[in-house]
Motif scaffolding. Structure first.
Motif, PDB file in Angstrom:
ATOM      1  N   LYS A 133       3.867 -13.546 -10.997  1.00 24.57           N
ATOM      2  CA  LYS A 133       3.490 -14.638 -10.087  1.00 24.57           C
ATOM      3  C   LYS A 133       2.238 -15.349 -10.573  1.00 24.57           C
ATOM      4  CE  LYS A 133       6.731 -12.937  -7.431  1.00 24.57           C
ATOM      5  NZ  LYS A 133       8.097 -13.469  -7.585  1.00 24.57           N
ATOM      6  N   ASN A 134       2.182 -15.618 -11.868  1.00 25.68           N
ATOM      7  CA  ASN A 134       1.016 -16.287 -12.446  1.00 25.68           C
ATOM      8  C   ASN A 134       1.472 -17.113 -13.646  1.00 25.68           C
ATOM      9  OD1 ASN A 134      -1.497 -16.951 -13.726  1.00 25.68           O
ATOM     10  ND2 ASN A 134      -2.436 -15.223 -12.661  1.00 25.68           N
ATOM     11  N   ARG A 135       0.992 -18.358 -13.723  1.00 26.16           N
ATOM     12  CA  ARG A 135       1.427 -19.270 -14.792  1.00 26.16           C
ATOM     13  C   ARG A 135       0.388 -19.422 -15.893  1.00 26.16           C
ATOM     14  NH1 ARG A 135       3.067 -21.719  -9.831  1.00 26.16           N
ATOM     15  NH2 ARG A 135       5.342 -21.968  -9.729  1.00 26.16           N
ATOM     16  N   VAL A 136      -0.639 -18.608 -15.884  1.00 27.90           N
ATOM     17  CA  VAL A 136      -1.751 -18.819 -16.814  1.00 27.90           C
ATOM     18  C   VAL A 136      -1.373 -18.524 -18.266  1.00 27.90           C
ATOM     19  CG1 VAL A 136      -2.739 -16.483 -16.708  1.00 27.90           C
ATOM     20  CG2 VAL A 136      -4.244 -18.485 -17.001  1.00 27.90           C
ATOM     21  N   ILE A 137      -0.288 -17.776 -18.502  1.00 27.47           N
ATOM     22  CA  ILE A 137       0.120 -17.470 -19.880  1.00 27.47           C
ATOM     23  C   ILE A 137       0.842 -18.651 -20.518  1.00 27.47           C
ATOM     24  CG2 ILE A 137       1.238 -15.724 -21.343  1.00 27.47           C
ATOM     25  CD1 ILE A 137       1.431 -13.925 -18.900  1.00 27.47           C
ATOM     26  N   GLY A 138       1.400 -19.535 -19.679  1.00 27.06           N
ATOM     27  CA  GLY A 138       2.232 -20.627 -20.174  1.00 27.06           C
ATOM     28  C   GLY A 138       1.623 -21.448 -21.302  1.00 27.06           C
ATOM     29  N   PRO A 139       0.347 -21.898 -21.179  1.00 29.70           N
ATOM     30  CA  PRO A 139      -0.223 -22.739 -22.249  1.00 29.70           C
ATOM     31  C   PRO A 139      -0.344 -22.025 -23.591  1.00 29.70           C
ATOM     32  CG  PRO A 139      -1.542 -22.855 -20.240  1.00 29.70           C
ATOM     33  CD  PRO A 139      -0.567 -21.739 -20.044  1.00 29.70           C
ATOM     34  N   PHE A 140      -0.256 -20.695 -23.584  1.00 28.83           N
ATOM     35  CA  PHE A 140      -0.431 -19.942 -24.827  1.00 28.83           C
ATOM     36  C   PHE A 140       0.902 -19.487 -25.425  1.00 28.83           C
ATOM     37  CE2 PHE A 140      -4.047 -19.381 -21.993  1.00 28.83           C
ATOM     38  CZ  PHE A 140      -5.088 -19.808 -22.802  1.00 28.83           C
ATOM     39  N   VAL A 141       1.990 -19.617 -24.676  1.00 26.69           N
ATOM     40  CA  VAL A 141       3.298 -19.156 -25.158  1.00 26.69           C
ATOM     41  C   VAL A 141       4.255 -20.325 -25.411  1.00 26.69           C
ATOM     42  CG1 VAL A 141       5.348 -17.824 -24.537  1.00 26.69           C
ATOM     43  CG2 VAL A 141       3.084 -16.900 -24.061  1.00 26.69           C
ATOM     44  N   THR A 142       4.271 -21.293 -24.495  1.00 29.07           N
ATOM     45  CA  THR A 142       5.219 -22.406 -24.663  1.00 29.07           C
ATOM     46  C   THR A 142       5.002 -23.194 -25.961  1.00 29.07           C
ATOM     47  OG1 THR A 142       3.811 -23.741 -23.200  1.00 29.07           O
ATOM     48  CG2 THR A 142       5.758 -22.698 -22.225  1.00 29.07           C
ATOM     49  N   PRO A 143       3.779 -23.322 -26.489  1.00 28.63           N
ATOM     50  CA  PRO A 143       3.648 -24.022 -27.778  1.00 28.63           C
ATOM     51  C   PRO A 143       4.425 -23.348 -28.902  1.00 28.63           C
ATOM     52  CG  PRO A 143       1.519 -23.911 -26.700  1.00 28.63           C
ATOM     53  CD  PRO A 143       2.450 -23.047 -25.897  1.00 28.63           C
ATOM     54  N   VAL A 144       4.519 -22.022 -28.873  1.00 27.89           N
ATOM     55  CA  VAL A 144       5.259 -21.317 -29.922  1.00 27.89           C
ATOM     56  C   VAL A 144       6.750 -21.659 -29.818  1.00 27.89           C
ATOM     57  CG1 VAL A 144       5.785 -19.080 -30.961  1.00 27.89           C
ATOM     58  CG2 VAL A 144       3.572 -19.447 -29.862  1.00 27.89           C
ATOM     59  N   ALA A 145       7.266 -21.668 -28.574  1.00 26.52           N
ATOM     60  CA  ALA A 145       8.682 -22.020 -28.375  1.00 26.52           C
ATOM     61  C   ALA A 145       8.953 -23.456 -28.815  1.00 26.52           C
ATOM     62  CB  ALA A 145       9.059 -21.827 -26.910  1.00 26.52           C
ATOM     63  N   PHE A 146       8.048 -24.360 -28.444  1.00 27.37           N
ATOM     64  CA  PHE A 146       8.236 -25.773 -28.838  1.00 27.37           C
ATOM     65  C   PHE A 146       8.178 -25.927 -30.360  1.00 27.37           C
ATOM     66  CE2 PHE A 146       5.898 -29.579 -30.224  1.00 27.37           C
ATOM     67  CZ  PHE A 146       6.905 -30.527 -30.018  1.00 27.37           C
ATOM     68  N   LEU A 147       7.192 -25.309 -31.002  1.00 28.68           N
ATOM     69  CA  LEU A 147       7.050 -25.443 -32.453  1.00 28.68           C
ATOM     70  C   LEU A 147       8.247 -24.851 -33.184  1.00 28.68           C
ATOM     71  CD1 LEU A 147       3.243 -24.662 -32.880  1.00 28.68           C
ATOM     72  CD2 LEU A 147       4.381 -26.860 -33.197  1.00 28.68           C
ATOM     73  N   SER A 148       8.810 -23.762 -32.644  1.00 27.77           N
ATOM     74  CA  SER A 148       9.999 -23.166 -33.261  1.00 27.77           C
ATOM     75  C   SER A 148      11.169 -24.151 -33.225  1.00 27.77           C
ATOM     76  CB  SER A 148      10.374 -21.874 -32.519  1.00 27.77           C
ATOM     77  OG  SER A 148      11.552 -21.328 -33.049  1.00 27.77           O
ATOM     78  N   MET A 149      11.344 -24.816 -32.086  1.00 28.88           N
ATOM     79  CA  MET A 149      12.419 -25.811 -31.970  1.00 28.88           C
ATOM     80  C   MET A 149      12.148 -27.004 -32.887  1.00 28.88           C
ATOM     81  SD  MET A 149      14.697 -24.779 -29.701  1.00 28.88           S
ATOM     82  CE  MET A 149      15.477 -26.146 -28.852  1.00 28.88           C
ATOM     83  N   ALA A 150      10.889 -27.444 -32.909  1.00 30.45           N
ATOM     84  CA  ALA A 150      10.534 -28.599 -33.736  1.00 30.45           C
ATOM     85  C   ALA A 150      10.716 -28.271 -35.219  1.00 30.45           C
ATOM     86  CB  ALA A 150       9.097 -29.019 -33.453  1.00 30.45           C
ATOM     87  N   TYR A 151      10.334 -27.052 -35.611  1.00 33.93           N
ATOM     88  CA  TYR A 151      10.481 -26.629 -37.009  1.00 33.93           C
ATOM     89  C   TYR A 151      11.960 -26.542 -37.393  1.00 33.93           C
ATOM     90  CZ  TYR A 151       9.244 -24.084 -41.295  1.00 33.93           C
ATOM     91  OH  TYR A 151       9.074 -23.716 -42.606  1.00 33.93           O
ATOM     92  N   ALA A 152      12.773 -26.059 -36.459  1.00 37.40           N
ATOM     93  CA  ALA A 152      14.217 -25.970 -36.728  1.00 37.40           C
ATOM     94  C   ALA A 152      14.807 -27.350 -36.980  1.00 37.40           C
ATOM     95  CB  ALA A 152      14.923 -25.305 -35.546  1.00 37.40           C
ATOM     96  N   SER A 153      14.279 -28.355 -36.285  1.00 40.34           N
ATOM     97  CA  SER A 153      14.817 -29.713 -36.436  1.00 40.34           C
ATOM     98  C   SER A 153      14.550 -30.289 -37.823  1.00 40.34           C
ATOM     99  CB  SER A 153      14.225 -30.638 -35.374  1.00 40.34           C
ATOM    100  OG  SER A 153      12.839 -30.860 -35.628  1.00 40.34           O
ATOM    101  N   LEU A 154      13.678 -29.617 -38.617  1.00 41.05           N
ATOM    102  CA  LEU A 154      13.405 -30.075 -39.982  1.00 41.05           C
ATOM    103  C   LEU A 154      14.534 -29.701 -40.943  1.00 41.05           C
ATOM    104  CD1 LEU A 154       9.602 -29.151 -40.256  1.00 41.05           C
ATOM    105  CD2 LEU A 154      10.634 -31.365 -39.726  1.00 41.05           C
ATOM    106  N   SER A 155      15.548 -28.994 -40.423  1.00 38.19           N
ATOM    107  CA  SER A 155      16.719 -28.630 -41.239  1.00 38.19           C
ATOM    108  C   SER A 155      17.938 -29.394 -40.735  1.00 38.19           C
ATOM    109  CB  SER A 155      16.975 -27.122 -41.154  1.00 38.19           C
ATOM    110  OG  SER A 155      15.838 -26.392 -41.524  1.00 38.19           O
ATOM    111  N   PRO A 156      17.956 -30.744 -40.910  1.00 33.64           N
ATOM    112  CA  PRO A 156      19.048 -31.545 -40.321  1.00 33.64           C
ATOM    113  C   PRO A 156      20.425 -31.177 -40.848  1.00 33.64           C
ATOM    114  CG  PRO A 156      17.758 -32.842 -41.893  1.00 33.64           C
ATOM    115  CD  PRO A 156      17.013 -31.554 -41.691  1.00 33.64           C
ATOM    116  N   ASP A 157      20.520 -30.738 -42.120  1.00 33.74           N
ATOM    117  CA  ASP A 157      21.835 -30.380 -42.657  1.00 33.74           C
ATOM    118  C   ASP A 157      22.431 -29.190 -41.915  1.00 33.74           C
ATOM    119  OD1 ASP A 157      21.699 -32.411 -44.456  1.00 33.74           O
ATOM    120  OD2 ASP A 157      20.997 -31.164 -46.129  1.00 33.74           O
TER     121      ASP A 157
END
Length: 280
Positions: free
Chosen positions: A93-117
């Motif tokens: 019941k606490n959202r304070v971890i979000g700013p430290f974890v969601t960037p990793v998830a976003f960067l993983s998705m963004a990095y994956a998009s660098l492999s368009p083939d």
């Protein structure tokens, strides 16, 4: 179709990350609720994108889980992080971890998009991947990586709290609206236990798979060696806490160091000559 859905999920995670950061800076639960809602929308899109990619694989007559190349593994890594994070947020019941974890998830998705083939093409499995152990091995390993990402985020949170409190002494300063150090350290411990169990299962299933694919349970391939090193780092963390009584700062440092080993095991060793080079 699946790439569009996964692309939208990436953008939604970026928005969620911003909402979590605003919530942290303003200590306003309105932004926190927006962040959670946005994350849930992103995870739903993300799950649907993976399911559609799997369905498209069956429609093409290939019929394998979308876990067979670098792009698909990065997508599943991000999915594991967000699933485990939202479960953790709901439990504590606490959202304070979000700013430290969601960037990793976003960067993983963004990095994956660098492999368009790889993103736009669903390819047949190479012979080494044609095993029923593929799904269980990859899923358990990445669920472990996801749990270790939560522990890493908590480790960063631990030191962020000390910076906010303006002192390295936990007995001084309130730490703003952050949880107390004991609670953060306890969450690191539970996250590491979960990740350790998943990684252990991943190593076991990987050994069985290696025997069926290459005739040997263990060959000291760079990926296998670094998986063992990562496992030993987290085993040392659990041993230090349970037997040596380590707490606080030292556990947070080990959680961050363990995640660095996870990243090298996942990404770094792919640049070495490895049986897992198909992940590049």
């Amino acid at each position: 179709m699946n790439t569009k859905m996964l692309g939208w999920a990436t953008m939604v995670y970026l928005v969620a990350m911003a909402f979590y950061l605003i919530r942290l800076l303003r200590d306003d639960e309105y932004w926190g609720k927006l962040a959670t809602g946005t994350s849930l929308v992103g995870l739903a899109l993300h799950t649907a994108g993976i399911a559609v990619r799997w369905w498209e694989s069956h429609r093409m007559g290939l019929g394998h889980a979308p876990l067979a190349n670098f792009y698909e593994s990065m997508i599943f890594f991000s999915w594991s992080i967000m699933l485990l994070y939202l479960i953790t947020e709901w439990r504590i019941k606490n959202r304070v971890i979000g700013p430290f974890v969601t960037p990793v998830a976003f960067l993983s998705m963004a990095y994956a998009s660098l492999s368009p083939d790889e993103a736009t093409r669903i390819q047949p499995l190479i012979p080494a991947l044609q095993s029923n152990w593929l799904t269980s091995h990859v899923v358990t390993c990445f669920m472990g990586y996801g749990a270790f990402t939560i522990a890493f985020g908590l480790g960063i949170l631990f030191f962020a709290r000390r910076i906010v409190s303006g002192t390295g002494n936990p007995s001084k300063g309130g730490g703003g609206h952050f949880p107390d150090e004991g609670a953060i350290e306890e969450l690191i411990y539970h996250s590491v236990i979960m990740g350790f169990i998943f990684l252990s299962l991943g190593i076991i299933t990987g050994s069985v798979w290696a025997h069926s694919a290459w005739g040997s349970y263990w060959s000291w391939d760079p990926k296998e060696t670094w998986s063992l090193i990562t496992w030993l780092i987290y085993a040392a963390l659990l041993h230090a806490r349970l037997v040596r009584g380590w707490r606080g700062k030292r556990i947070a440092i080990m959680a961050i160091a363990g995640f660095a080993s996870v990243l090298f095991t996942y990404l770094g060793v792919n640049y070495l000559d490895s049986l897992h080079s198909y992940l590049m």
